[in-house]
Structures are given as structure tokens and as C-alpha cells.
Write a protein that holds these residues in place. Structure first.
Motif, PDB file in Angstrom:
ATOM      1  N   VAL A  59       0.841  -1.201   0.000  1.00  0.00           N
ATOM      2  CA  VAL A  59       0.000   0.000   0.000  1.00  0.00           C
ATOM      3  C   VAL A  59       0.877   1.251   0.000  1.00  0.00           C
ATOM      4  O   VAL A  59       0.618   2.208  -0.743  1.00  0.00           O
ATOM      5  N   ALA A  90       2.399   1.791  -3.370  1.00  0.00           N
ATOM      6  CA  ALA A  90       1.384   2.316  -4.295  1.00  0.00           C
ATOM      7  C   ALA A  90       1.160   3.799  -4.043  1.00  0.00           C
ATOM      8  O   ALA A  90       1.114   4.605  -4.990  1.00  0.00           O
ATOM      9  N   ALA A  91       1.031   4.187  -2.785  1.00  0.00           N
ATOM     10  CA  ALA A  91       0.786   5.588  -2.437  1.00  0.00           C
ATOM     11  C   ALA A  91       1.939   6.477  -2.900  1.00  0.00           C
ATOM     12  O   ALA A  91       1.706   7.583  -3.410  1.00  0.00           O
ATOM     13  N   GLU A  92       3.171   5.982  -2.751  1.00  0.00           N
ATOM     14  CA  GLU A  92       4.341   6.754  -3.201  1.00  0.00           C
ATOM     15  C   GLU A  92       4.290   7.029  -4.701  1.00  0.00           C
ATOM     16  O   GLU A  92       4.868   7.999  -5.169  1.00  0.00           O
ATOM     17  N   ARG A  93       3.587   6.173  -5.416  1.00  0.00           N
ATOM     18  CA  ARG A  93       3.491   6.319  -6.874  1.00  0.00           C
ATOM     19  C   ARG A  93       2.155   6.914  -7.314  1.00  0.00           C
ATOM     20  O   ARG A  93       1.818   6.902  -8.488  1.00  0.00           O
ATOM     21  N   GLY A  94       1.393   7.393  -6.348  1.00  0.00           N
ATOM     22  CA  GLY A  94       0.116   8.026  -6.659  1.00  0.00           C
ATOM     23  C   GLY A  94      -0.975   7.053  -7.064  1.00  0.00           C
ATOM     24  O   GLY A  94      -1.959   7.432  -7.691  1.00  0.00           O
ATOM     25  N   ILE A  95      -0.822   5.786  -6.686  1.00  0.00           N
ATOM     26  CA  ILE A  95      -1.800   4.754  -7.012  1.00  0.00           C
ATOM     27  C   ILE A  95      -2.718   4.566  -5.813  1.00  0.00           C
ATOM     28  O   ILE A  95      -2.255   4.354  -4.689  1.00  0.00           O
ATOM     29  N   ASP A  96      -4.026   4.646  -6.049  1.00  0.00           N
ATOM     30  CA  ASP A  96      -5.006   4.492  -4.983  1.00  0.00           C
ATOM     31  C   ASP A  96      -5.238   3.010  -4.721  1.00  0.00           C
ATOM     32  O   ASP A  96      -5.737   2.290  -5.587  1.00  0.00           O
ATOM     33  N   MET A  97      -4.839   2.561  -3.543  1.00  0.00           N
ATOM     34  CA  MET A  97      -5.027   1.160  -3.148  1.00  0.00           C
ATOM     35  C   MET A  97      -5.256   1.136  -1.654  1.00  0.00           C
ATOM     36  O   MET A  97      -4.571   1.824  -0.913  1.00  0.00           O
ATOM     37  N   ASP A  98      -6.224   0.352  -1.226  1.00  0.00           N
ATOM     38  CA  ASP A  98      -6.424   0.249   0.216  1.00  0.00           C
ATOM     39  C   ASP A  98      -5.808  -1.044   0.744  1.00  0.00           C
ATOM     40  O   ASP A  98      -5.389  -1.923  -0.014  1.00  0.00           O
ATOM     41  N   TYR A  99      -5.757  -1.119   2.053  1.00  0.00           N
ATOM     42  CA  TYR A  99      -5.117  -2.237   2.743  1.00  0.00           C
ATOM     43  C   TYR A  99      -5.742  -3.576   2.372  1.00  0.00           C
ATOM     44  O   TYR A  99      -5.025  -4.560   2.145  1.00  0.00           O
ATOM     45  N   GLN A 113      -7.267  -4.414  -0.391  1.00  0.00           N
ATOM     46  CA  GLN A 113      -6.854  -4.763  -1.760  1.00  0.00           C
ATOM     47  C   GLN A 113      -5.432  -5.337  -1.749  1.00  0.00           C
ATOM     48  O   GLN A 113      -5.144  -6.326  -2.429  1.00  0.00           O
TER      49      GLN A 113
END
Length: 99
Positions: free
Chosen positions: A48, A51-60, A62
């Protein structure tokens, strides 16, 4: 070694680790925490964060599905056993030794 090759090798090793953990459902997360100080849930949290560091929206949840190979609640129902008194004590000792 160039950076792209390094990233490809690291990604391949990560996929192999995830696959290995998915195949070895007998290995409980508490055992991983005691021995290696990380578990499947830690991998999901790191996933997660990446993903966040790359601007990708993903929750825990997922991310857990990626790591566990199925929804976490399904994995838990099928494979997770209750931690033993010995495992809990070993985990507590590990946590205290980190302080």
C-alpha cells in the motif's frame, strides 16, 4: 547492473516470496513475526505504501488480497489457527527485546 535490471530482479524475488507464502499456508503470521519480524500483513502494508508513493489508490484490503492470493477473511477462515500460549509469549519477548 543497470537500475531497470535491478528493479526487475527485485520484483521477481518479491513475486517469488509472495508465491511461496501463498503456497505455505501452514506458516502462521505469528511465526513469521517471531522469527523474521514481519508477516503477510506487513507485506500488504508495504505494498500500500509503495502504491501511495506512486500516486496509485489502493487500500489495505486490496493489498492483502494481492499478498494472500484471496480475500484476507477467506484466508483467515481456511488457514489461520489460534496462536498458542507459547507463540504469544515468544512474540511478547520479541517485542520487549526491541525496546
Amino acid at each position: 547492473m543497470d537500475k531497470n535490471t535491478q528493479i526487475e530482479l527485485e520484483a521477481a524475488a518479491f513475486r517469488q516470496l509472495v508465491s511461496h507464502l501463498q503456497k505455505h499456508t501452514e506458516v502462521q503470521n505469528i511465526e513469521l513475526m517471531i522469527l523474521a519480524d514481519f508477516c503477510r500483513n506487513c507485506l500488504a502494508k508495504w505494498y500500500v505504501a509503495a502504491a501511495a508513493e506512486r500516486g496509485i489508490d489502493m487500500d489495505y484490503e486490496q493489498a492483502r488480497e494481492v499478498i494472500y492470493g484471496m480475500p484476507y477473511n477467506e484466508w483467515k477462515d481456511k488457514f489461520q489457527s489460534e496462536a498458542t500460549v507459547e507463540q504469544l509469549a515468544a512474540y511478547e519477548r520479541k517485542q520487549q527485546s526491541k525496546s
